[in-house]
Structures are given as structure tokens and as C-alpha cells.
Design a protein around this motif. Structure first.
Motif, short mmCIF file in Angstrom:
data_model
loop_
_atom_site.label_atom_id
_atom_site.label_comp_id
_atom_site.label_asym_id
_atom_site.label_seq_id
_atom_site.Cartn_x
_atom_site.Cartn_y
_atom_site.Cartn_z
N ASN A 113 0.83 -1.20 0.00
CA ASN A 113 0.00 0.00 0.00
C ASN A 113 0.87 1.25 0.00
N LYS A 114 2.06 1.14 0.60
CA LYS A 114 2.97 2.29 0.68
C LYS A 114 3.79 2.45 -0.60
N TYR B 21 3.84 8.61 7.21
CA TYR B 21 2.54 7.96 7.31
C TYR B 21 2.02 7.53 5.95
N GLN B 22 2.13 8.42 4.96
CA GLN B 22 1.55 8.15 3.65
C GLN B 22 2.39 7.20 2.80
N GLN B 23 3.73 7.36 2.90
CA GLN B 23 4.60 6.60 2.00
C GLN B 23 5.46 5.57 2.71
N ASN B 27 10.63 4.54 2.34
CA ASN B 27 10.28 4.99 1.01
C ASN B 27 10.24 6.51 0.88
N LYS B 100 -7.08 5.07 3.33
CA LYS B 100 -5.95 5.23 2.40
C LYS B 100 -4.66 4.64 2.95
N HIS B 101 -4.38 4.88 4.24
CA HIS B 101 -3.04 4.56 4.75
C HIS B 101 -3.01 3.71 6.00
N GLY B 102 -4.15 3.32 6.51
CA GLY B 102 -4.17 2.51 7.72
C GLY B 102 -3.95 3.31 8.98
N GLY B 106 0.06 1.54 14.00
CA GLY B 106 0.26 0.16 13.58
C GLY B 106 1.17 0.03 12.38
N VAL B 107 0.97 0.94 11.41
CA VAL B 107 1.76 0.90 10.19
C VAL B 107 3.23 1.16 10.49
N CYS B 109 4.81 0.68 13.41
CA CYS B 109 5.34 -0.48 14.14
C CYS B 109 5.69 -1.59 13.18
N THR B 110 4.80 -1.86 12.25
CA THR B 110 5.03 -2.93 11.28
C THR B 110 6.29 -2.66 10.46
N ASN B 113 9.53 -2.81 12.51
CA ASN B 113 9.80 -4.20 12.87
C ASN B 113 10.62 -4.89 11.76
N GLN B 159 -6.93 -1.99 15.72
CA GLN B 159 -5.88 -2.30 14.75
C GLN B 159 -6.43 -3.15 13.61
N SER B 163 -6.67 -2.11 9.69
CA SER B 163 -5.93 -2.94 8.74
C SER B 163 -6.83 -3.44 7.60
N SER B 166 -8.29 -0.60 5.36
CA SER B 166 -7.28 -0.13 4.41
C SER B 166 -7.05 -1.14 3.28
#
Lengths: 189, 189
Positions: A113-114, B21-23, B27, B100-102, B106-107, B109-110, B113, B159, B163, B166
Motif C-alpha cells: 500500500n505504501k 505515514y503516507q509513503q 520509502n 488510504k493509509h491505515g 500500527g503501520v 510499528c510494522t 519491525n 488495529q 488494517s 485499508s
DNA sequence: GTCTATATACGGATAGAC
DNA sequence: GTCTATCCGTATATAGAC
């Protein structure tokens, strides 16, 4: 032999699958996969025309893996409730990898998605396989009208559990939530 | 003036926050942020010593933002149930960006990780702020023993909803699930 | 403080020998 | 089919002029 070639291709896809899950797609380089498979970087382009092409193959492999799993669950029991329990128990069976890396499907959807809007919809097809299968089970359980919604709800619960388990690295939370989910399933049956 | 310098720094952090957040963090390049803020790439290193340093500042900003939000919710109502509803309703208020971005927490953290094990724990602190605050509200609601578990459960539900919303780009699912969550809150009150 | 120019590294992709 | 060598783009980071 084309058989040997095909086997190498499968080894590449299997390694890429693992590495994409553990490190993410963008963060995994050809060198990473090459080290794993013991081939040179240049050799990739005999088997795949680009990195996106490998991603495609990985998604196809995962689609096949999921279909096999669903058929397995169906074979193991004719009871829709038990089949849904197979889905829930998958969280427990994969608790080690979920704690470390989260849910493979959710994590890949989030990343694509990113970075790659085009393939985001392909990754979502992994979700859809589970959704449609769960939906069918809920229908067989007697939920004619809201089977689809229940399937989406369960999908969402599983995603949340994987996400929080991974963020907090908390396996006891995962176990508590599996209990909560089975209770929920019992209540709506 | 150091004030002007501080303001520019804040603009950089705010833009980085949005773009991460968006990209995603990896990235997003210095060029991306530079375009947004209208400064040169080289100028960054006067304000930050590395990209990780910007990430740190972004996380600190988010921690502050969350604390402000929680104080706001407390100010708006003394009733713990209404306060928890503020948390749930946040999903609805942010439905456009979530689709759009979740979920930003959470995003991040993912992603961390996968790429940056060192800062993963910093991102989890964003979750912890919500968890502790929710835990306090559940305690005030009379759940002395399982307040912590209920807080984790609600975190997890949110969460999962973000998820799936999105992944499927499905706002109607989000709305259904908010109803399910408020019903759940009503039942345990 | 902010800029331009540049060092350095790495990743995807190609060419061509074998 | 598999390899080595290399091109090319981009990203972080640094040096130094203004």
C-alpha cells in the motif's frame, strides 16, 4: 534439464517468500536472496525479468498455499464450526512467527500500500481467499444474510491480534484472544 | 533567530510525519521532505544529524500529539465510558486517512519491525500511551482486575479494523465495526 | 543558516564470456 | 544456464562556499 531449472525457480520463490515476510519486500535485495539460494545476482534475470516479477511469483505461491490449507481444513472436518476453529487455531500454530513478524498477508498488504499501488490489489486477493471461504462456512452455519460480514469481522479480529501480538511481542495476549474468539464463535452458533 | 530555526525544524518534522505515514519511512527520501518544506537536501544536516534522528523527532511529536488528544478526551467528559467512546469514534473521524493509509501507529510499528529493530520499541510506546489510558478508563468503569486485558483487546480490535478497512478500501466495513465495538462496550459496562 | 557540489554506497538491471 | 563485470539511478551523508 527444464526440471532442474524449474526446481531452482521454486527455490528462489520459496526463499524470496520467507525473506519478504521477515524483512519486507523493499528491504530484501537480490543479494539477500542470492545468498540464501547460492546463485549469483545476475542469474536472477534468466528466471525473472524484474524484482516485481519475483513478487508476483511469491504472491502466486502464497495463493496456492492458502488454497491447499483451506482444502486441508475442509477435508479434516465437515462441520463448519470446526472449520472456522481451524482458522482461529492457525493463530496459535503460527504464534512464533506471528510474534516476530506479524501476519504475512496483513504485513504485505500494508507494505505494498505504501510502495507499489499497482500490486496492492494482488496482495488483497490473499485476504479475499480467506474471506470467501469463511463466508461459506458461516453460511453453512445458518448465517444466511450476514455470513459475509461475519467473515470480514473474523478476518479483522485475526489481523488485530497478529498486529498487537507482534508490536508488544506478547504471546500470552495472543492466547487470551484466541479464547475470546472461540467464545465469540460459540455465542453466534 | 533561534525561534525561526525552531519553527523550521517543526515544519520539517511535521512534513516528515505526514510523508512517513503516507509513503512509509524507508520509502520517503530527503528530497521528498525537502520539496515539501522548500529547503535544500544539504540543509537537513544542520537541523538533524541523520535520517534516524528525524524519525526520532517524528516519534516524539506523535507521542506529544497523542498525549494532547488524551487530555482533550478527558477534559470533554468525566464519564469513563464516554471517554472510551472517544477512542472508538476516532476511527470514524479519521476514516478517510485510515482507508488510504491505515493506522499511523500500527503501520509504523510494522515497518520498523522489518527495517530497524532498534527503534521498533520506540514506536510501540505510541501503542502503550493508548493502552495505559484505556486501562485507566476501564478501571474507573469498575473492571479492576481485567482493565489491562480489556484495553489490549480494544487496541487489537481497532488495529484489525484499520488494517482490513485499508486493505479492502471499504469504509462501510469500518462503520459496521464501530457499531459492533460500541455494542461490545455497552455489554461490558 | 542555507546553499551547491560532491563523496560514497547500494540496489536493480544489462551485456557478454563461458 | 550460470557466471563476472559493469552501467545507471538514487539515497544518505559530507565539505565547503556564501
Amino acid at each position: 534439464m527444464s526440471n532442474k531449472c524449474e526446481l531452482l525457480r521454486q527455490r528462489i520463490v520459496a526463499s524470496a517468500d520467507q525473506l519478504f515476510y521477515q524483512q519486507g519486500y523493499e528491504n530484501t535485495s537480490f543479494s539477500d536472496i542470492a545468498n540464501e539460494v547460492n546463485i549469483s545476482r545476475g542469474n536472477f534475470y534468466y528466471h525473472f525479468k524484474s524484482k516485481d516479477d519475483i513478487l508476483n511469483a511469491v504472491i502466486d505461491k502464497r495463493l496456492g498455499d492458502i488454497e491447499n490449507t483451506l482444502h486441508e481444513w475442509e477435508k479434516n472436518s465437515p462441520d463448519p464450526k470446526k472449520r472456522i476453529l481451524s482458522y482461529i487455531n492457525m493463530l496459535h500454530q503460527n504464534k512464533e512467527s506471528i510474534t516476530k513478524h506479524g501476519c504475512p498477508v496483513g504485513v504485505m498488504c500494508t507494505e505494498l500500500n505504501k510502495i507499489n499501488h499497482l500490486m496492492h490489489s494482488d496482495a488483497t486477493r490473499l485476504h479475499v481467499l480467506f474471506k470467501n471461504w469463511l463466508s461459506k462456512q458461516f453460511k453453512d452455519l445458518g448465517h444466511k444474510k450476514d455470513a459475509q460480514n461475519l467473515a470480514m469481522h473474523l478476518l479483522s479480529r485475526a489481523q488485530g491480534i497478529a498486529s498487537i501480538t507482534s508490536a508488544f511481542e506478547d504471546k500470552s495476549f495472543l492466547k487470551r484472544e484466541i479464547k475470546t474468539l472461540t467464545d465469540w464463535l460459540e455465542n453466534i452458533s
